[in-house]
Design a protein around this motif. Structure first.
Motif, PDB file in Angstrom:
ATOM      1  N   PRO A 122      25.617 -46.454  25.724  1.00 21.22           N
ATOM      2  CA  PRO A 122      25.102 -45.539  26.734  1.00 21.22           C
ATOM      3  C   PRO A 122      26.084 -44.419  27.077  1.00 21.22           C
ATOM      4  CG  PRO A 122      25.824 -47.588  27.758  1.00 21.22           C
ATOM      5  CD  PRO A 122      25.920 -47.797  26.288  1.00 21.22           C
ATOM      6  N   THR A 176      29.120 -47.475  32.277  1.00 21.67           N
ATOM      7  CA  THR A 176      29.513 -48.879  32.070  1.00 21.67           C
ATOM      8  C   THR A 176      30.858 -49.255  32.687  1.00 21.67           C
ATOM      9  OG1 THR A 176      30.663 -48.463  29.975  1.00 21.67           O
ATOM     10  CG2 THR A 176      28.265 -48.869  29.874  1.00 21.67           C
ATOM     11  N   PHE A 327      26.549 -51.741  35.242  1.00 20.91           N
ATOM     12  CA  PHE A 327      25.456 -51.560  34.298  1.00 20.91           C
ATOM     13  C   PHE A 327      24.808 -52.930  34.141  1.00 20.91           C
ATOM     14  CE2 PHE A 327      23.859 -49.738  30.102  1.00 20.91           C
ATOM     15  CZ  PHE A 327      23.112 -48.747  30.726  1.00 20.91           C
ATOM     16  N   ASN A 329      22.194 -55.835  33.244  1.00 16.79           N
ATOM     17  CA  ASN A 329      21.274 -56.255  32.187  1.00 16.79           C
ATOM     18  C   ASN A 329      20.040 -56.906  32.830  1.00 16.79           C
ATOM     19  OD1 ASN A 329      19.945 -57.601  30.067  1.00 16.79           O
ATOM     20  ND2 ASN A 329      21.855 -57.914  28.943  1.00 16.79           N
ATOM     21  N   SER A 337      13.019 -50.234  32.109  1.00 17.07           N
ATOM     22  CA  SER A 337      13.903 -49.928  33.233  1.00 17.07           C
ATOM     23  C   SER A 337      13.289 -48.918  34.205  1.00 17.07           C
ATOM     24  CB  SER A 337      15.256 -49.406  32.718  1.00 17.07           C
ATOM     25  OG  SER A 337      15.085 -48.242  31.926  1.00 17.07           O
ATOM     26  N   GLY A 355      18.281 -47.535  32.943  1.00 15.34           N
ATOM     27  CA  GLY A 355      19.169 -47.405  31.792  1.00 15.34           C
ATOM     28  C   GLY A 355      18.676 -46.399  30.780  1.00 15.34           C
ATOM     29  N   TYR A 363      18.513 -51.967  30.901  1.00 14.28           N
ATOM     30  CA  TYR A 363      19.609 -51.969  31.864  1.00 14.28           C
ATOM     31  C   TYR A 363      19.267 -51.039  33.020  1.00 14.28           C
ATOM     32  CZ  TYR A 363      22.655 -54.239  28.415  1.00 14.28           C
ATOM     33  OH  TYR A 363      23.194 -55.118  27.513  1.00 14.28           O
ATOM     34  N   ARG A 365      21.562 -48.898  36.363  1.00 11.33           N
ATOM     35  CA  ARG A 365      22.900 -48.593  36.883  1.00 11.33           C
ATOM     36  C   ARG A 365      22.907 -48.664  38.402  1.00 11.33           C
ATOM     37  NH1 ARG A 365      25.865 -42.782  37.052  1.00 11.33           N
ATOM     38  NH2 ARG A 365      24.684 -42.772  39.004  1.00 11.33           N
TER      39      ARG A 365
END
Length: 388
Positions: A122, A176, A327, A329, A337, A355, A363, A365
């Motif tokens: 990412p 990340t 980040f 999962n 997402s 994500g 993902y 954020r």
């Protein structure tokens, strides 16, 4: 009226859009907790504000040189020497309206139509947008949690073609929080030897490092990497100066700095004169105690958030080494997402960034650049949403 075709290449920033929506809903009286913005909740350090007030009172309110005043450029040079033992000259420094502006100038100055730019995924949402707008082609290298979301030297070697012009690195990473070690950067440097590939090293979060880890500047690992690396940095994140708009590049090649300055001269000219004077004490280390106070608090928030999110069924997150993002999962719960974030906002009032915006589905954020109270409340709401 007809809008220029090139504007169709640009997508709006999803992080800014979600933040704006969250603020709008909050203004309407709705109970919203926003974890979407990459903006410290701390105030700008007093030493910086005092320097700004002094500059205003001394009448330093006129145009300056396009690329910035000499004292501020010298403070950048001194900072890079002190922190990373890197040597730059005044004609290799360009100060812009935030690091995003620096990146825009760089892409416009370097990329010709058809040039390929390697971007680890990412990635920060703006990278591919600037490449495409400049006529280039983003080449994404996929990463995963097994490599802490970092590319390997082999992946880089496999991605290089005769059209490769730039490698974009972001360490610590948004979204990340991954950091490239000195050894990893040396391996990347070995792959690049003998090529003309430029490394754009975005080091905006270099002061926000956790778990006793060490930050390594990309340009510092070898003479070859120094000569091919353009360092991008600023004061927005670590010194809580987002609204002041202070970013800069350090180039070993004065021709590139001159090209950027020429473009900026026809676009914005110099950045705010007061900001330039205010930046000097921050660059010279006078705000270091404030930076460390913020870093320590961010780490406390990170530790709590990582622990509690990893305790939620069907969610997990990598423990970041830097920056102020998690980040998360969500693959065991959802592989959409966008829908996850939309439903979460609607049902709980919690705003996260999908994500997908960063080039990686499955993902979301979460920014922990907000109060511990908000983090505790927000994660409780996420837990209730997921487990329900």
């Amino acid at each position: 009226m007809k809008i220029a075709n090139r504007m169709e290449k640009l997508s709006p920033s999803l992080t800014l859009s979600i933040t704006a929506l969250a603020n709008e809903l909050k203004a309407q009286g709705k109970d919203i907790l926003s974890f979407s913005a990459g903006e410290p909740d701390f105030d700008t350090p007093k030493v910086v504000k005092d320097a700004a007030i002094k500059a205003i009172n001394e009448g330093k309110t006129k145009y300056t040189a396009v690329e910035g005043i000499k004292p501020t450029k010298q403070a950048i040079i001194n900072k890079l020497k002190k922190d990373h033992d890197l040597d730059y000259k005044l004609d290799g420094i360009v100060i812009s309206n935030g690091a995003k502006h620096s990146l825009f100038n760089l892409c416009q100055a370097l990329i010709d139509d058809g040039d390929e730019v390697i971007i680890p995924s990412p990635y920060w949402v703006t990278y591919p947008e600037l490449v495409i707008y400049s006529g280039g082609k983003p080449i994404f290298i996929e990463t995963d949690e097994a490599t802490e979301f970092k590319i390997t030297a082999k992946q880089l070697k496999d991605a290089i073609t005769p059209k490769t012009k730039i490698l974009m690195l972001n360490s610590p990473s948004n979204p990340t929080g991954s950091i490239y070690s000195k050894e990893e950067l040396l391996e990347i440097g070995e792959v690049l030897k003998g090529t003309d590939i430029v490394v754009l090293s975005d080091e905006m979060y270099e002061k926000l490092i956790y778990k006793g880890k060490k930050f390594t500047a990309t340009a510092s690992v070898s003479p070859d990497m120094y000569n091919r690396t353009v360092t991008i940095n600023g004061l927005s994140k670590a010194v809580a100066m987002t609204g002041w708009r202070f970013g800069y590049v350090a180039c070993p090649d004065s021709k590139l700095a001159k090209a950027m300055s020429k473009l900026q001269g026809q676009a914005t000219s110099n950045i705010n004169s007061i900001t330039q004077y205010a930046a000097i004490p921050a660059l010279e280390g006078e705000a270091n105690k404030d930076i460390e106070m913020m870093r320590v608090e961010f780490e406390k928030r990170k530790d709590y958030a990582v622990k509690t999110i990893n305790e939620i069924k069907n969610l997990s997150c990598y423990d970041p080494d830097g920056a102020f993002y998690l980040f998360i999962n969500i693959k065991k719960f959802s592989n959409d997402s966008m829908k996850f974030c939309a439903d979460l906002m609607e049902q709980t009032g919690v705003a996260l960034v999908p994500g997908l915006a960063f080039g990686m589905e499955g993902y979301v954020r979460l920014s922990f650049a907000t109060s511990m109270e908000a983090i505790v409340d927000g994660i409780n709401r996420i837990k209730e949403f997921v487990e329900k």
